[in-house]
Design a protein around this motif. Structure first.
Motif, PDB file in Angstrom:
ATOM      1  N   LYS A   1       0.834  -1.198   0.000  1.00 31.62           N
ATOM      2  CA  LYS A   1       0.000   0.000   0.000  1.00 31.62           C
ATOM      3  C   LYS A   1       0.870   1.248   0.000  1.00 31.62           C
ATOM      4  CE  LYS A   1      -0.674   0.240   5.056  1.00 31.62           C
ATOM      5  NZ  LYS A   1       0.234  -0.864   5.447  1.00 31.62           N
ATOM      6  N   THR A   2       0.338   2.314  -0.591  1.00 24.87           N
ATOM      7  CA  THR A   2       1.048   3.587  -0.676  1.00 24.87           C
ATOM      8  C   THR A   2       0.203   4.686  -0.033  1.00 24.87           C
ATOM      9  OG1 THR A   2       2.088   2.929  -2.771  1.00 24.87           O
ATOM     10  CG2 THR A   2       2.082   5.272  -2.234  1.00 24.87           C
ATOM     11  N   LEU A   3       0.783   5.391   0.900  1.00 28.61           N
ATOM     12  CA  LEU A   3       0.072   6.490   1.554  1.00 28.61           C
ATOM     13  C   LEU A   3      -0.090   7.639   0.573  1.00 28.61           C
ATOM     14  CD1 LEU A   3      -1.119   7.618   4.228  1.00 28.61           C
ATOM     15  CD2 LEU A   3       1.164   8.543   4.708  1.00 28.61           C
ATOM     16  N   ILE A   4      -1.343   8.025   0.303  1.00 27.68           N
ATOM     17  CA  ILE A   4      -1.588   9.099  -0.668  1.00 27.68           C
ATOM     18  C   ILE A   4      -2.295  10.304  -0.051  1.00 27.68           C
ATOM     19  CG2 ILE A   4      -1.655   7.526  -2.631  1.00 27.68           C
ATOM     20  CD1 ILE A   4      -4.721   7.692  -2.523  1.00 27.68           C
ATOM     21  N   GLY A   5      -2.852  10.162   1.146  1.00 25.09           N
ATOM     22  CA  GLY A   5      -3.561  11.300   1.715  1.00 25.09           C
ATOM     23  C   GLY A   5      -4.091  11.010   3.102  1.00 25.09           C
ATOM     24  N   SER A   6      -4.805  11.986   3.627  1.00 24.87           N
ATOM     25  CA  SER A   6      -5.385  11.881   4.965  1.00 24.87           C
ATOM     26  C   SER A   6      -6.701  12.646   5.009  1.00 24.87           C
ATOM     27  CB  SER A   6      -4.442  12.448   6.032  1.00 24.87           C
ATOM     28  OG  SER A   6      -3.217  11.768   6.046  1.00 24.87           O
ATOM     29  N   LEU A   7      -7.550  12.222   5.917  1.00 25.25           N
ATOM     30  CA  LEU A   7      -8.748  12.994   6.241  1.00 25.25           C
ATOM     31  C   LEU A   7      -8.496  13.672   7.580  1.00 25.25           C
ATOM     32  CD1 LEU A   7     -12.448  12.065   5.811  1.00 25.25           C
ATOM     33  CD2 LEU A   7     -11.675  12.964   7.993  1.00 25.25           C
ATOM     34  N   ILE A   8      -8.646  14.975   7.619  1.00 26.71           N
ATOM     35  CA  ILE A   8      -8.353  15.754   8.825  1.00 26.71           C
ATOM     36  C   ILE A   8      -9.660  16.166   9.490  1.00 26.71           C
ATOM     37  CG2 ILE A   8      -7.156  17.749   9.766  1.00 26.71           C
ATOM     38  CD1 ILE A   8      -5.318  15.706   8.420  1.00 26.71           C
ATOM     39  N   LEU A   9      -9.801  15.776  10.746  1.00 27.32           N
ATOM     40  CA  LEU A   9     -10.906  16.230  11.586  1.00 27.32           C
ATOM     41  C   LEU A   9     -10.308  17.234  12.568  1.00 27.32           C
ATOM     42  CD1 LEU A   9     -13.909  15.417  11.574  1.00 27.32           C
ATOM     43  CD2 LEU A   9     -13.440  13.892  13.489  1.00 27.32           C
ATOM     44  N   PRO A  10     -10.575  18.541  12.394  1.00 28.86           N
ATOM     45  CA  PRO A  10      -9.834  19.561  13.138  1.00 28.86           C
ATOM     46  C   PRO A  10      -9.863  19.408  14.652  1.00 28.86           C
ATOM     47  CG  PRO A  10     -11.068  20.573  11.347  1.00 28.86           C
ATOM     48  CD  PRO A  10     -11.500  19.133  11.411  1.00 28.86           C
ATOM     49  N   GLU A  11     -10.918  18.819  15.205  1.00 28.18           N
ATOM     50  CA  GLU A  11     -10.990  18.705  16.666  1.00 28.18           C
ATOM     51  C   GLU A  11     -10.146  17.559  17.211  1.00 28.18           C
ATOM     52  OE1 GLU A  11     -14.955  16.858  15.182  1.00 28.18           O
ATOM     53  OE2 GLU A  11     -13.508  18.382  14.560  1.00 28.18           O
ATOM     54  N   ILE A  12      -9.611  16.708  16.333  1.00 26.71           N
ATOM     55  CA  ILE A  12      -8.741  15.619  16.777  1.00 26.71           C
ATOM     56  C   ILE A  12      -7.309  16.125  16.815  1.00 26.71           C
ATOM     57  CG2 ILE A  12      -7.940  13.282  16.320  1.00 26.71           C
ATOM     58  CD1 ILE A  12     -10.871  13.395  17.029  1.00 26.71           C
ATOM     59  N   PRO A  13      -6.660  16.177  17.985  1.00 22.49           N
ATOM     60  CA  PRO A  13      -5.299  16.732  18.070  1.00 22.49           C
ATOM     61  C   PRO A  13      -4.269  15.807  17.434  1.00 22.49           C
ATOM     62  CG  PRO A  13      -5.964  15.820  20.191  1.00 22.49           C
ATOM     63  CD  PRO A  13      -7.171  15.738  19.297  1.00 22.49           C
ATOM     64  N   PHE A  14      -3.204  16.401  16.889  1.00 24.60           N
ATOM     65  CA  PHE A  14      -2.110  15.637  16.298  1.00 24.60           C
ATOM     66  C   PHE A  14      -1.071  15.240  17.335  1.00 24.60           C
ATOM     67  CE2 PHE A  14      -3.673  18.074  12.633  1.00 24.60           C
ATOM     68  CZ  PHE A  14      -3.823  17.054  11.704  1.00 24.60           C
ATOM     69  N   SER A  15      -1.146  15.795  18.533  1.00 24.58           N
ATOM     70  CA  SER A  15      -0.140  15.510  19.548  1.00 24.58           C
ATOM     71  C   SER A  15      -0.121  14.017  19.872  1.00 24.58           C
ATOM     72  CB  SER A  15      -0.430  16.307  20.826  1.00 24.58           C
ATOM     73  OG  SER A  15      -1.710  15.990  21.335  1.00 24.58           O
ATOM     74  N   GLY A  16       1.064  13.455  19.941  1.00 22.37           N
ATOM     75  CA  GLY A  16       1.211  12.034  20.232  1.00 22.37           C
ATOM     76  C   GLY A  16       1.302  11.158  19.000  1.00 22.37           C
ATOM     77  N   ASN A  17       0.972  11.706  17.816  1.00 21.25           N
ATOM     78  CA  ASN A  17       1.066  10.917  16.586  1.00 21.25           C
ATOM     79  C   ASN A  17       2.522  10.798  16.140  1.00 21.25           C
ATOM     80  OD1 ASN A  17      -1.675  10.702  16.622  1.00 21.25           O
ATOM     81  ND2 ASN A  17      -2.041  11.891  14.773  1.00 21.25           N
ATOM     82  N   HIS A  18       2.813   9.714  15.426  1.00 24.83           N
ATOM     83  CA  HIS A  18       4.156   9.466  14.934  1.00 24.83           C
ATOM     84  C   HIS A  18       4.371  10.147  13.574  1.00 24.83           C
ATOM     85  CE1 HIS A  18       3.293   6.265  17.824  1.00 24.83           C
ATOM     86  NE2 HIS A  18       4.590   6.122  17.984  1.00 24.83           N
ATOM     87  N   ILE A  19       5.632  10.309  13.198  1.00 24.44           N
ATOM     88  CA  ILE A  19       5.947  10.884  11.888  1.00 24.44           C
ATOM     89  C   ILE A  19       5.478   9.944  10.787  1.00 24.44           C
ATOM     90  CG2 ILE A  19       7.811  11.638  10.364  1.00 24.44           C
ATOM     91  CD1 ILE A  19       9.370  12.503  12.812  1.00 24.44           C
ATOM     92  N   GLN A  20       5.793   8.655  10.939  1.00 21.71           N
ATOM     93  CA  GLN A  20       5.309   7.640  10.015  1.00 21.71           C
ATOM     94  C   GLN A  20       3.996   7.076  10.555  1.00 21.71           C
ATOM     95  OE1 GLN A  20       6.593   6.942   7.056  1.00 21.71           O
ATOM     96  NE2 GLN A  20       8.254   8.419   7.375  1.00 21.71           N
ATOM     97  N   PRO A  21       3.058   6.680   9.666  1.00 25.19           N
ATOM     98  CA  PRO A  21       1.767   6.151  10.137  1.00 25.19           C
ATOM     99  C   PRO A  21       1.953   4.992  11.108  1.00 25.19           C
ATOM    100  CG  PRO A  21       1.711   6.524   7.766  1.00 25.19           C
ATOM    101  CD  PRO A  21       3.127   6.739   8.189  1.00 25.19           C
ATOM    102  N   SER A  22       1.187   5.027  12.187  1.00 23.15           N
ATOM    103  CA  SER A  22       1.264   3.989  13.214  1.00 23.15           C
ATOM    104  C   SER A  22      -0.143   3.615  13.644  1.00 23.15           C
ATOM    105  CB  SER A  22       2.065   4.498  14.422  1.00 23.15           C
ATOM    106  OG  SER A  22       1.938   3.619  15.522  1.00 23.15           O
ATOM    107  N   VAL A  23      -0.306   2.368  14.100  1.00 26.08           N
ATOM    108  CA  VAL A  23      -1.606   1.898  14.556  1.00 26.08           C
ATOM    109  C   VAL A  23      -2.046   2.627  15.823  1.00 26.08           C
ATOM    110  CG1 VAL A  23      -0.685   0.037  15.979  1.00 26.08           C
ATOM    111  CG2 VAL A  23      -2.954  -0.212  14.960  1.00 26.08           C
TER     112      VAL A  23
END
Length: 266
Positions: free
Chosen positions: A68-90
């Motif tokens: 699989k190839t990462l091509i995009g994301s859906l952003i929900l503004p109220e969901i914070p990005f803090s704690g997320n990894h640089i590379q996609p993680s479960v």
């Protein structure tokens, strides 16, 4: 002479609803949006199959897809990005969009790794089906919620049910058994309901006349339901190309160990 201390006070000149008129309205949340960094602004994606993973077993399964190839994301503004990894993680709270090219056909996978509030589900469904992605068929994988099921559920039972749009059901009635997405599954029992993002997505498919199907599985966690999901995909021809890219033979053991680790903190 009236006793001002014991006399019943006169009624308020305002109803409670009227008093709320003086309070400033709550600020509206920003709209969710799709982010495709490498695509052209007006370029449309037309996959032969769009798979939207919401349930924990389906998210775990698709995490092991090697091609699989990462091509995009859906952003929900109220969901914070803090704690997320640089590379996609479960472990991230994110909604990542992947592509798989199989025999010159495009398959898109959407991993919904956060809980979408009920009041935002319709907006998210419109984004995934109306905005930039125009699929021929849609498969939604979610877990069955016990409060929505008409009957008793045991954690020792493992099963799955399906719901289909009228166009997908008509295709199956016309005898196209080889192209059924959820062949062999029983329909969701009458009197039981589905809500949240899965319901919004299937309803949007129905409105747009898209061939769509929803699979709800029980229980929400466990290696047994993961094995059931893998078997289901293997049995259905349109979904087999996805699992051809699945790596690792011990996905069930890893998934079971992960759930045990999570239980230590709950």
């Amino acid at each position: 002479m009236e006793d001002v201390l014991t006399e019943i006070p006169p009624p308020s000149r305002f109803f409670q609803d009227d008093l709320n008129n003086f309070a400033p309205p709550s600020p509206s949340l920003p709209s969710p949006f799709l982010l495709f960094p490498k695509s052209k602004p007006n370029e449309l994606l037309r996959p032969s199959l769009l798979v939207i993973a919401i349930s924990s077993p389906s998210l775990h399964l698709f995490r092991h897809l090697s091609a699989k190839t990462l091509i995009g994301s859906l952003i929900l503004p109220e969901i914070p990005f803090s704690g997320n990894h640089i590379q996609p993680s479960v472990d991230d709270k994110s909604c990542d969009i992947y592509s798989i090219d199989q025999d010159n056909e495009l398959i898109i996978l959407v991993s919904v790794q956060f809980s979408v509030p009920a009041e935002r589900s319709l907006l998210v469904a419109k984004l995934l089906l109306d905005n930039k992605i125009i699929p021929e068929r849609v498969l939604i994988l979610d877990s069955l919620q016990s409060q929505n099921f008409r009957g008793k559920l045991s954690p020792d039972e493992t099963f799955a049910f399906k719901l289909e749009t009228s166009s997908e059901s008509k295709r199956n009635d016309e005898g196209n058994d080889g192209s059924q997405m959820l062949k062999g599954l029983d329909y969701y029992p009458s009197g039981s309901v589905v809500d949240g993002l899965a319901a919004a997505l299937l309803g949007r498919c129905q409105m747009k006349n898209i061939k769509g199907a929803l699979c709800v599985s029980w229980p929400e966690y466990g290696s047994e339901v993961l094995s059931l999901l893998k078997s289901l995909l293997h049995q259905n021809a349109p979904l087999q190309p996805i699992l051809e890219f699945c790596t690792g033979s011990n996905n069930g053991d890893e998934y079971a160990n992960r759930i045990k680790d999570l239980d230590l903190y709950t």
